[in-house]
Write a protein that holds these residues in place. Structure first.
Motif, PDB file in Angstrom:
ATOM      1  N   UNK A 268     -56.597  12.329  52.423  1.00  0.00           N
ATOM      2  CA  UNK A 268     -55.603  11.827  53.387  1.00  0.00           C
ATOM      3  C   UNK A 268     -55.049  12.966  54.235  1.00  0.00           C
ATOM      4  N   UNK A 269     -54.680  14.085  53.588  1.00  0.00           N
ATOM      5  CA  UNK A 269     -54.194  15.245  54.336  1.00  0.00           C
ATOM      6  C   UNK A 269     -55.303  15.815  55.221  1.00  0.00           C
ATOM      7  N   UNK A 270     -56.541  15.795  54.688  1.00  0.00           N
ATOM      8  CA  UNK A 270     -57.669  16.308  55.470  1.00  0.00           C
ATOM      9  C   UNK A 270     -57.921  15.499  56.727  1.00  0.00           C
ATOM     10  N   UNK A 271     -57.844  14.170  56.612  1.00  0.00           N
ATOM     11  CA  UNK A 271     -58.036  13.313  57.788  1.00  0.00           C
ATOM     12  C   UNK A 271     -56.919  13.541  58.813  1.00  0.00           C
ATOM     13  N   UNK A 272     -55.707  13.827  58.332  1.00  0.00           N
ATOM     14  CA  UNK A 272     -54.607  14.144  59.253  1.00  0.00           C
ATOM     15  C   UNK A 272     -54.970  15.337  60.128  1.00  0.00           C
ATOM     16  N   UNK A 273     -55.486  16.390  59.486  1.00  0.00           N
ATOM     17  CA  UNK A 273     -55.879  17.582  60.239  1.00  0.00           C
ATOM     18  C   UNK A 273     -57.103  17.350  61.087  1.00  0.00           C
ATOM     19  N   UNK A 274     -58.103  16.629  60.543  1.00  0.00           N
ATOM     20  CA  UNK A 274     -59.361  16.401  61.246  1.00  0.00           C
ATOM     21  C   UNK A 274     -59.155  15.585  62.518  1.00  0.00           C
ATOM     22  N   UNK A 336     -59.162  -6.298  53.163  1.00  0.00           N
ATOM     23  CA  UNK A 336     -58.021  -7.085  53.640  1.00  0.00           C
ATOM     24  C   UNK A 336     -56.761  -6.225  53.740  1.00  0.00           C
ATOM     25  N   UNK A 337     -56.576  -5.329  52.758  1.00  0.00           N
ATOM     26  CA  UNK A 337     -55.424  -4.419  52.828  1.00  0.00           C
ATOM     27  C   UNK A 337     -55.526  -3.509  54.040  1.00  0.00           C
ATOM     28  N   UNK A 338     -56.721  -2.939  54.245  1.00  0.00           N
ATOM     29  CA  UNK A 338     -56.930  -2.067  55.405  1.00  0.00           C
ATOM     30  C   UNK A 338     -56.728  -2.843  56.704  1.00  0.00           C
ATOM     31  N   UNK A 354     -51.876   5.637  65.570  1.00  0.00           N
ATOM     32  CA  UNK A 354     -52.266   6.717  64.659  1.00  0.00           C
ATOM     33  C   UNK A 354     -52.028   6.309  63.206  1.00  0.00           C
ATOM     34  N   UNK A 355     -50.898   5.657  62.955  1.00  0.00           N
ATOM     35  CA  UNK A 355     -50.600   5.194  61.605  1.00  0.00           C
ATOM     36  C   UNK A 355     -51.648   4.185  61.133  1.00  0.00           C
ATOM     37  N   UNK A 356     -51.996   3.228  61.989  1.00  0.00           N
ATOM     38  CA  UNK A 356     -52.977   2.208  61.634  1.00  0.00           C
ATOM     39  C   UNK A 356     -54.353   2.791  61.366  1.00  0.00           C
ATOM     40  N   UNK A 357     -54.789   3.712  62.229  1.00  0.00           N
ATOM     41  CA  UNK A 357     -56.109   4.341  62.061  1.00  0.00           C
ATOM     42  C   UNK A 357     -56.161   5.125  60.755  1.00  0.00           C
ATOM     43  N   UNK A 360     -55.888   2.790  57.494  1.00  0.00           N
ATOM     44  CA  UNK A 360     -57.083   1.972  57.219  1.00  0.00           C
ATOM     45  C   UNK A 360     -58.261   2.834  56.777  1.00  0.00           C
ATOM     46  N   UNK A 361     -58.437   4.007  57.400  1.00  0.00           N
ATOM     47  CA  UNK A 361     -59.525   4.916  56.986  1.00  0.00           C
ATOM     48  C   UNK A 361     -59.335   5.347  55.538  1.00  0.00           C
ATOM     49  N   UNK A 362     -58.127   5.707  55.191  1.00  0.00           N
ATOM     50  CA  UNK A 362     -57.875   6.227  53.841  1.00  0.00           C
ATOM     51  C   UNK A 362     -57.945   5.144  52.774  1.00  0.00           C
TER      52      UNK A 362
END
Length: 797
Positions: A268-274, A336-338, A354-357, A360-362
């Protein structure tokens, strides 16, 4: 054929996972290391959360204002009402603090009682010059006493700007450079230079000092968000691991689950940076959210594995079935959660997108991690022993299951009556919900900087900047006496509004110029007449050359003027009332054909964004309901089943909304997420129950009563386990110092608890009561995908 394909597909996936364990471990390790390297690119938000799209009129108006006058939120204020200030020792310390602050390269200028200057008239040539009011080189007690008396009486220009003559409160104002206000350097300056300077001053001096201003508030608030992320993550891990261990009584199972979600948090932190997204009060929620959502995945997978081991003791067969039987159902529930989160992507707010993307990815990522890590780790370990399987037959959980079955069997009328009563009460509560877009409301109210905000609200009528920009539609139009009179008339109207401070504008400077023209006699602090303006013309022209001069109040062409005021921390409803008071007066004072007047400022942009979010809440929630209804249609191919499955999931949302109305929790940027999040998660229980119910229908030749109760008995335990984990997991957010995050955690927890009861009590009751028209072979057609397969041994032949 579809059923064979579904089973064949997941059987293929299971065999590939178990046959390529080393390769998969290396791939997961490589991805984790890669994403860990992306942490260095994580960045924090250095500007206020803007919920509005860039092309929104209010955003364009504010952008135009910034282009003309720069940032309206670049001032840091230091204030005190300590009477000891006006002693030589304390006054020198106060002046030294301001002088030190002025040496920092991030500071444009500093103004305070230590360096106030006055306009002085000169005759040859006719001009105004600036002279210090106080000679700070030689400060005696007599000088300080005389200065204090003169300050509050003789210089009305600085009243409300540098001091409050009524409360005898003074402040030093430091203006940060615009280039640093919304950049990373602001945090470095505030945390590494400014805060230590203030702390040092407090240690050395007994003066009571209060600090505020938007750069300072925003930085400390952002730092609180950063500090809370680690506590959220640790608390979520601690709470969920404790509950998990309580249910399974296995250190091994608990550690495997914790390892899975910890890797999920790292991703999750990695996707934030990526992705280059900023850490905001919304995205900071995602890492602990992944723990809370990931643990139920682990519960379903490990619970199934242990059930299989208990049934036949074959580890390889058990691991195969974990993936083939639970993989499909878990995929659907995670999708369904995503989907609930992904609906935010369709809004025009960059913050929500940004929050939604990211969310859902995580969520999909934690599903993949759970499906891969848990079977692979268990494949290298010996099968669970009897002590690890004892929890499967606990009497207390069996008692809860029987109570649920008893209620559905014998108390359906009571369930319907309670549901209708809750619905009616909730609808009444919904009409009491208020919308609040307060910029400061969600900030930690126990923090020192928040207490200082209240001090400034009391002494200087607020810290939130609000601006009025006046376009005269002609060059030098601002300096016309007619324009100045109109601005002064508007100022009188603003002074009547309790929530606003008296505005500062070129009118104040014009009045001060007249006072200076009459040898600084304070009784002449008023607008000059047309005749006086003619006499004063050469003096006024000379003010352009003075430092600060007219440029702080009008643009370089003289066409645009600003009126700056500060606003108390008010709700969206209150600011709407302020607009309703001001806008008619503005229209009356400034004819539309000659002037264009705009109300703007950071605080107003934020408030307007809240109304935009409310509209987007309806859109995103409607999209979530539609999307999940389509999932239901695709899975069960029955329109009637869509309707019956949505009822127990919509009722908890309505109940939560009603509760917000009764308790007094407003709709605001933080609580607005509750509904989409809760709906996306709660529908998982419905999918699990209906999938098992359809399986039982086929096994019992479409006999409803013989199908509902076995389905209810089998799904109640897992639904209870996951709901308890989710309830206490989201309750972790209630330790936050941010009011909005506390409300978010409490409301989502309550909603998911209501949803569990609705799915366990109301859903099966509806199926039983409406069996002839809904739950029969005709409506429950063969599903598009097989979520739960029927006969294990038969399928594997």
């Amino acid at each position: 054929m579809q059923k064979v394909f579904s089973f064949g597909f997941w059987n293929f996936i299971a065999s590939r996972i178990l046959r390529n364990r080393i390769v998969i471990i290396l791939i997961l390790l490589g991805i984790t290391v890669f994403l860990a390297f992306q942490w260095q690119h994580m960045k924090f938000s250095y500007s206020e959360a803007n919920m509005l799209p860039d092309d929104a009129p209010i955003n364009q108006q504010y952008a135009e204002f910034e282009d003309k006058f720069g940032s309206d939120g670049n001032a840091i204020m230091l204030a005190t009402d300590d009477p000891d200030l006006f002693t030589p020792e304390s006054f020198k310390a106060w002046a030294e603090l301001a002088d030190t602050l002025a040496t920092f390269p991030e500071i444009e200028s500093v103004i305070g009682i230590h360096n106030l200057q006055k306009l002085q008239k000169r005759e040859d040539p006719k001009r105004f010059v600036m002279q210090p009011i106080l000679d700070s080189d030689t400060i005696t007690e007599e000088q300080i006493t005389a200065y204090k008396e003169s300050l509050f009486k003789d210089y009305p220009f600085y009243d409300g700007l540098i001091f409050n003559s009524e409360t005898k409160t003074v402040q030093t104002v430091a203006y940060m450079k615009d280039s640093i206000v919304n950049a990373e350097g602001r945090k470095t300056f505030i945390m590494d230079k400014f805060v230590p300077l203030i702390d040092s001053f407090k240690e050395k001096n007994s003066l009571e000092i209060h600090v505020s201003g938007m750069p300072y508030i925003r930085t400390l608030n952002s730092q609180n968000i950063v500090d809370e992320i680690q506590w959220f993550v640790l608390s979520a891990l601690l709470v969920t691991s404790f509950i998990f261990f309580f249910f399974f009584r296995s250190f091994r199972a608990t550690l495997i689950s914790m390892l899975t979600v910890i890797i999920g948090v790292m991703w999750a932190f990695g996707f934030l940076g990526l992705l280059g997204f900023e850490i905001t009060v919304l995205t900071a929620v995602i890492p602990p959210l992944i723990i809370i959502i990931g643990i139920p995945n682990c519960i379903f997978l490990i619970n199934k594995y242990q059930h299989e081991i208990k049934q036949h003791g074959n580890q390889a067969k058990s691991l195969q079935r974990v993936i083939t039987k639970i993989g499909n159902a878990t995929l659907m529930t995670n999708v369904t959660t995503a989907s609930g989160f992904a609906t935010f992507i369709f809004t025009q707010s960059e913050l929500l997108k940004e929050f939604g993307i990211l969310a859902s990815i995580n969520i999909i990522a934690i599903f993949i991690l759970s499906l891969l890590i848990i079977p692979i780790i268990y494949s290298y370990m010996p099968p669970p022993q009897d002590k690890h399987l004892r929890h499967l037959g606990k009497q207390w959980i069996e008692g809860f299951v029987e109570w649920i079955v008893k209620m559905v069997k014998h108390r359906r009328v009571s369930i319907y009556f309670t549901s209708v009563a809750v619905l009616v009460l909730s609808i009444i509560g919904i009409f009491n919900i208020k919308v609040s877009g307060s910029l400061l409301e969600d900030m930690p109210q126990s923090a020192e900087f928040f207490k200082d905000i209240k001090f400034f609200e009391k002494k200087f009528d607020g810290v939130l900047p609000l601006e009025i920009m006046i376009d005269t539609k002609r060059e030098k139009g601002v300096t016309k006496l007619s324009t100045l009179k109109k601005m002064d008339e508007l100022k009188s109207e603003i002074n009547e509004i309790e929530e606003l401070s008296p505005p500062v504008s070129v009118v104040n400077l014009a009045k001060y110029a007249k006072q200076a023209f009459y040898n600084n006699n304070p009784k002449y602090y008023q607008l000059p007449t047309s005749q006086e303006q003619t006499f004063m013309s050469p003096y006024i022209k000379s003010m352009d050359e003075l430092e600060g001069g007219l440029s702080s109040f009008i643009d370089s062409t003289g066409q645009y003027a600003r009126m700056t005021m500060f606003m108390k921390d008010v709700t969206t409803e209150e600011i709407t009332k302020i607009e309703q008071k001001l806008l008619p007066e503005i229209k009356k004072i400034f004819p539309k054909e000659r002037y264009e007047v705009t109300l703007t400022g950071k605080a107003l942009v934020y408030q307007k964004g809240t109304y935009y979010l409310v509209d987007n809440l309806i859109i995103s929630l409607s999209l979530a309901i539609l999307l999940i209804a389509l999932f239901m249609a695709w899975m069960f191919r029955s329109f009637r089943m869509i309707l019956i499955s949505l009822i127990p999931n919509l009722l908890p949302l309505i109940m939560t909304a009603g509760m917000m109305g009764f308790i007094g929790i407003p709709i605001k940027p933080s609580t607005i997420l509750v509904f989409s999040i809760a709906f996306g998660i709660s529908v998982d229980d419905t999918i699990h129950f209906l999938a098992k119910y359809r399986q039982e229908l086929k096994a019992h030749h479409w006999k409803i009563k013989q199908s509902v109760y076995p389905a209810l008995r089998e799904t109640t335990v897992s639904m209870f386990y996951t709901s308890i984990v989710l309830f206490f997991g989201f309750s972790v957010f209630m330790i936050s110092s941010f009011g909005g995050t506390v409300a978010l955690g409490g409301l989502v927890s309550a909603t998911l608890l209501f949803a569990m009861l609705a799915n366990l009590l109301l859903l099966p009751s509806l199926l039983l009561s409406l069996e002839r028209s809904i739950a029969n072979k005709k409506t429950m057609k063969k599903p598009q995908i097989q979520i739960i397969d029927t006969d294990d041994d038969e399928e594997e032949k």
